[in-house]
Enzyme design. Structure first.
Site, PDB file in Angstrom:
ATOM      1  N   GLU B  44       0.822  -1.216   0.000  1.00 38.43           N
ATOM      2  CA  GLU B  44       0.000   0.000   0.000  1.00 38.43           C
ATOM      3  C   GLU B  44       0.855   1.265   0.000  1.00 38.43           C
ATOM      4  O   GLU B  44       0.429   2.308  -0.498  1.00 38.43           O
ATOM      5  CB  GLU B  44      -0.952   0.021   1.202  1.00 38.43           C
ATOM      6  CG  GLU B  44      -2.126  -0.941   1.091  1.00 38.43           C
ATOM      7  CD  GLU B  44      -1.819  -2.336   1.621  1.00 38.43           C
ATOM      8  OE1 GLU B  44      -0.634  -2.602   1.923  1.00 38.43           O
ATOM      9  OE2 GLU B  44      -2.743  -3.152   1.722  1.00 38.43           O
ATOM     10  N   PHE B 106     -11.269  -7.623  13.921  1.00 36.14           N
ATOM     11  CA  PHE B 106     -10.169  -8.025  13.050  1.00 36.14           C
ATOM     12  C   PHE B 106      -9.880  -6.922  12.025  1.00 36.14           C
ATOM     13  O   PHE B 106     -10.785  -6.414  11.370  1.00 36.14           O
ATOM     14  CB  PHE B 106     -10.522  -9.333  12.319  1.00 36.14           C
ATOM     15  CG  PHE B 106      -9.460  -9.769  11.356  1.00 36.14           C
ATOM     16  CD1 PHE B 106      -8.191 -10.128  11.814  1.00 36.14           C
ATOM     17  CD2 PHE B 106      -9.708  -9.813   9.996  1.00 36.14           C
ATOM     18  CE1 PHE B 106      -7.204 -10.512  10.930  1.00 36.14           C
ATOM     19  CE2 PHE B 106      -8.710 -10.205   9.101  1.00 36.14           C
ATOM     20  CZ  PHE B 106      -7.458 -10.551   9.568  1.00 36.14           C
ATOM     21  N   GLN B 107      -8.643  -6.558  11.896  1.00 36.89           N
ATOM     22  CA  GLN B 107      -8.171  -5.497  10.986  1.00 36.89           C
ATOM     23  C   GLN B 107      -8.873  -4.164  11.235  1.00 36.89           C
ATOM     24  O   GLN B 107      -9.114  -3.393  10.310  1.00 36.89           O
ATOM     25  CB  GLN B 107      -8.305  -5.925   9.518  1.00 36.89           C
ATOM     26  CG  GLN B 107      -7.351  -7.072   9.180  1.00 36.89           C
ATOM     27  CD  GLN B 107      -7.195  -7.329   7.697  1.00 36.89           C
ATOM     28  OE1 GLN B 107      -8.106  -7.106   6.923  1.00 36.89           O
ATOM     29  NE2 GLN B 107      -6.023  -7.822   7.297  1.00 36.89           N
ATOM     30  N   LYS B 156     -17.443  -1.064   6.170  1.00 35.49           N
ATOM     31  CA  LYS B 156     -17.890  -2.143   5.286  1.00 35.49           C
ATOM     32  C   LYS B 156     -19.416  -2.175   5.172  1.00 35.49           C
ATOM     33  O   LYS B 156     -19.961  -2.379   4.078  1.00 35.49           O
ATOM     34  CB  LYS B 156     -17.362  -3.457   5.858  1.00 35.49           C
ATOM     35  CG  LYS B 156     -17.584  -4.652   4.980  1.00 35.49           C
ATOM     36  CD  LYS B 156     -16.824  -5.857   5.519  1.00 35.49           C
ATOM     37  CE  LYS B 156     -17.106  -7.063   4.621  1.00 35.49           C
ATOM     38  NZ  LYS B 156     -16.204  -8.187   4.934  1.00 35.49           N
ATOM     39  N   MET B 464      23.967   9.256   2.458  1.00 30.27           N
ATOM     40  CA  MET B 464      23.910  10.569   3.086  1.00 30.27           C
ATOM     41  C   MET B 464      24.247  10.477   4.566  1.00 30.27           C
ATOM     42  O   MET B 464      24.973  11.319   5.104  1.00 30.27           O
ATOM     43  CB  MET B 464      22.519  11.193   2.884  1.00 30.27           C
ATOM     44  CG  MET B 464      22.418  12.629   3.364  1.00 30.27           C
ATOM     45  SD  MET B 464      23.629  13.711   2.561  1.00 30.27           S
ATOM     46  CE  MET B 464      22.677  14.340   1.196  1.00 30.27           C
TER      47      MET B 464
END
Lengths: 173, 567
Positions: B44, B106-107, B156, B464
């Protein structure tokens, strides 16, 4: 603009009454390292709007940033600084003070309540709850005096609400 | 409903990864296949950077579609990157059903809470009725005023709810009215200062690219003959009189660019935010100059430096107003002075017979690639070398994570840029460290056969930080040596991407020539001199008028990174 002198500043913030607004404002203060001394929230004149009164410490540059950053929150409708001088503004705070009493201290506290035009709103055998309203300096003076004569068990304060006086706000509008 | 809104907002490309809490939306996506293209990424973060690269290079908002929980938190770095650089994104995250919110389902993650400080605005949708309004607001807020990412969290249970779709035509958001028109009196004051100035200088920032006003600025510079420098985000200027252009400023700006800032008597700052990487010590920044600051975000004015003339407004409006003025100005002495400094202190590097210099690769790419190429650089030394040695003449042609400094940005951002600009060349330049942070998106290049060109400048180090350790920490290379890097060309070939690995200076031009002419995606793995440092360098918090102009090689580095003896 003064970079070094810190002073207390009151900002009145009109916000849309939506979930999470308070969190957004609180988050903003935390994230930018601004210090909130007190904050109070309530419904405003128009339905759907709430007014936050925030007391914050900082130098002029920080105060300016606070106002500008507040405006960037989408739900913030208006940010009005409250005049620093007490002649140009009114401010009020309310405190509830739960204090222990005995025969000796009871009278002293009753006298104080009268002088400060407070109210006794609950009394029991060995304690009472006092309500006091006024500018913060008055509330603090009262608390100090009560402390010296009786034992304070609990204090609940509303934080300051404030408005610019009539003339000033008319000129601003 | 979501896709109907996308249609009305003319969304053509969507970036994302599906998951349980967004599965209904992805199901619906099948019905819109002919109207918008969806691109599946492998992480993502990659999808979010790609949307960002798409947005920066095209000016249109980037749309991201991901699931709840880890899908949402994986976008956080991408959102923060876009927020710091004011890039318009609309990120749609799935959320657990409204009835499950708050139960640690969940999630489930409170992504509106998580993303609050890194979005311009965000919103948890609570009813299907408010959805059209919320989406319209999201696109409006993301793209107007100072642009930025907006996140919409969509439970959802609402994804399958039925409701009437009525897309609002106009919006009335009481707390959101960006000031676009600059105050005429302030503009006049700015012009008065310009008339009386002997040594004026324009600093162009990211705002010039975001507002699409580079052409107006070029006109303005040529009309009055004012020299210009740009910040890292402001590359892409092209005044006709090349003498007016003095390159980048700041920590790794050119000596002459920073010299111009220090010696100017008037700074006209356009769409800049005076970051610490630009100002060094803000007290010693432009000590002799009055400062005119034009920005669409009033909170930027006076935030980091004291300003003499504040102008809040859209650059388009303000530059158009500036162009209406007419006066005779002669800054030729000042331009000559700057020209002399430019000649005496050029941006330069020394070639080596054995090792490829990273600057050589960048400078060659700048010569070989067509002028409208979009370059996505990563973060670190590679980014600074690109800023120094690639000459950008077009707006929106240089993409990099300036504010947040996100390693791993370049590859997915380049993919997004190619998706948005199929007819332009897109060149990704990354270091070996950052390249490995989103290397999985090589698969995305192959999946969609996107002819993105990639150069990995491999100095076997997190360069760097290694440079800072050499200069400020007594050559103690704590956790910066990557002497176990893979062969990136082999990895690319395994994915299905043509690749070359080069290590000799003589191979540079030939390889880049092949890269430019390749019709397919292609990667060059260039093993470059690990000893090289980015110079000039203003030490952090230092005076930008006094940069380090050289940094000798540490002879140990070759041994540590490549196991070779230095000569």
């Amino acid at each position: 603009m003064s970079e070094t002198v810190e002073h207390e500043h009151i900002v009145s913030v009109l916000v849309c009454n939506k979930p999470g607004v308070l969190r957004r404002v609180a988050n903003l203060f935390a994230r930018r390292g601004f210090n909130i001394s007190s904050i109070s929230v309530g419904e405003a004149k128009d339905p759907g709007l709430s007014r936050l009164t925030i007391v914050v410490r900082g130098n002029d540059r920080i105060i300016e940033q606070i106002e500008k950053q507040l405006y960037k929150v989408i739900e913030v409708v208006k940010v009005s600084p409250i005049a620093p001088s007490p002649e140009k503004r009114v401010e009020r705070e309310m405190a509830l003070i739960k204090v222990q009493i005995d025969e000796k201290t009871k009278l002293e506290i009753l006298q104080l309540v009268e002088i400060f035009r407070g109210k006794i709103i609950d009394v029991a055998k060995d304690g009472m709850i006092v309500e006091i309203t006024g500018a913060r300096s008055k509330v603090e003076a009262f608390i100090k005096l009560v402390e010296s004569s009786g034992k304070i068990v609990e204090i609940a304060r509303t934080g300051i609400v404030a408005m610019n006086r009539w003339n000033l706000s008319k000129k601003e509008a | 409903m979501l896709f109907e809104a996308f249609k009305r907002e003319r969304v053509e490309k969507i970036f994302g990864i599906p998951g349980g809490a967004i599965i209904h939306v992805y199901d619906e996506l099948c019905s819109y296949e002919n109207e918008m293209d969806f691109f599946l990424f492998r992480h993502e973060q990659g999808a979010t950077h790609a949307a960002d690269g798409y947005a920066r290079s095209t000016g249109k908002p980037g749309v991201v579609l991901v699931t709840s929980g880890p899908g949402a938190t994986n976008t956080v770095t991408g959102i923060a990157t876009a927020y710091m650089d004011s890039v318009p994104l609309v990120v749609i995250t799935g959320q657990v059903s409204t009835s499950a919110i708050g139960t640690d389902a969940f999630q489930e993650v409170d992504i509106t809470g998580v993303s609050m400080p890194i979005t311009k605005h965000n919103h948890l949708v609570t009813s299907v009725e408010e959805l059209p309004q919320v989406l319209k607001e999201a696109f409006h807020i993301a793209t107007t005023g100072r642009p930025g990412p907006v996140l919409i969290d969509l439970p959802k249970s609402l994804q399958t709810a039925e409701g009437e779709f009525r897309y609002p035509r106009k919006l009335e958001i009481p707390g959101y009215k960006p000031t676009l028109v600059g105050h005429p009196r302030q503009i006049k004051r700015a012009v008065e200062l310009l008339k009386n100035s002997k040594k004026p200088l324009v600093i162009a920032g990211g705002g010039v690219n975001l507002s699409g006003t580079a052409h107006l600025l070029n006109q303005f510079l040529d009309k009055f003959g004012i020299p210009v420098v740009n910040t890292l985000m402001g590359h892409g200027l092209n005044p006709q009189d090349e003498r007016l252009y003095l390159g980048g400023i700041g920590m790794h700006g050119s000596y002459y660019g920073n010299y111009a800032v220090v010696n100017a008597d008037l700074i006209v700052a356009l769409g800049v935010r005076f970051s610490d990487r630009i100002t060094g010590d803000p007290k010693r920044f432009a000590p002799n100059a009055k400062i005119v600051h034009v920005d669409v975000d009033p909170a930027e004015i006076g935030k980091n430096v004291q300003v003499d003339v504040p102008v809040v407004g859209d650059l388009k409006n303000v530059l158009e107003e500036f162009l209406k003025f007419d006066f005779e100005a002669d800054y030729s002495e000042w331009i000559e002075e700057l020209q002399k400094v430019k000649e005496s202190h050029p941006l330069t590097y020394e070639k080596h017979e054995k090792f490829i210099k990273p600057q050589h690769v960048v400078e060659a790419a700048s010569r070989y690639f067509p002028p409208d190429t979009v370059v996505a650089a990563d973060v670190g030394q590679n980014q600074m070398w690109v800023a120094q040695f690639y000459r950008f003449r077009n707006p929106r042609s240089f993409l990099c994570s300036g504010g947040l400094g996100t390693m791993g940005y370049a590859l997915p951002a380049g993919i997004g840029a190619k998706i948005g600009n199929p007819h332009k060349e897109v060149l990704v330049i990354a270091g070996d460290g950052g390249f490995q942070m989103n290397i999985q998106e090589l698969m995305t290049i192959n999946r969609y056969k996107l002819p993105v060109k990639v150069i990995v400048l491999d100095n076997s180090a997190l360069g760097m930080v290694r440079q800072w350790q050499q200069l400020f920490f007594g050559c103690r290379y704590s956790a910066t040596v990557l002497n176990d890097n893979p062969d990136f060309a082999k990895i690319a070939e395994d994915v299905g991407i043509k690749a070359l690995r080069i290590r000799r200076p003589d191979d540079v031009e030939g390889a880049i020539d092949v890269l430019v002419h390749s019709k397919e995606p292609m990667l060059i793995h260039a093993l470059v001199d690990p000893r090289e440092n980015v110079i000039p360098m203003v030490p952090p918090g230092g005076d930008i008028g006094q940069p380090l102009l050289s940094a000798p090689y540490d002879k140990e580095i070759l041994q540590k990174t490549r196991g070779e003896q230095d000569e």
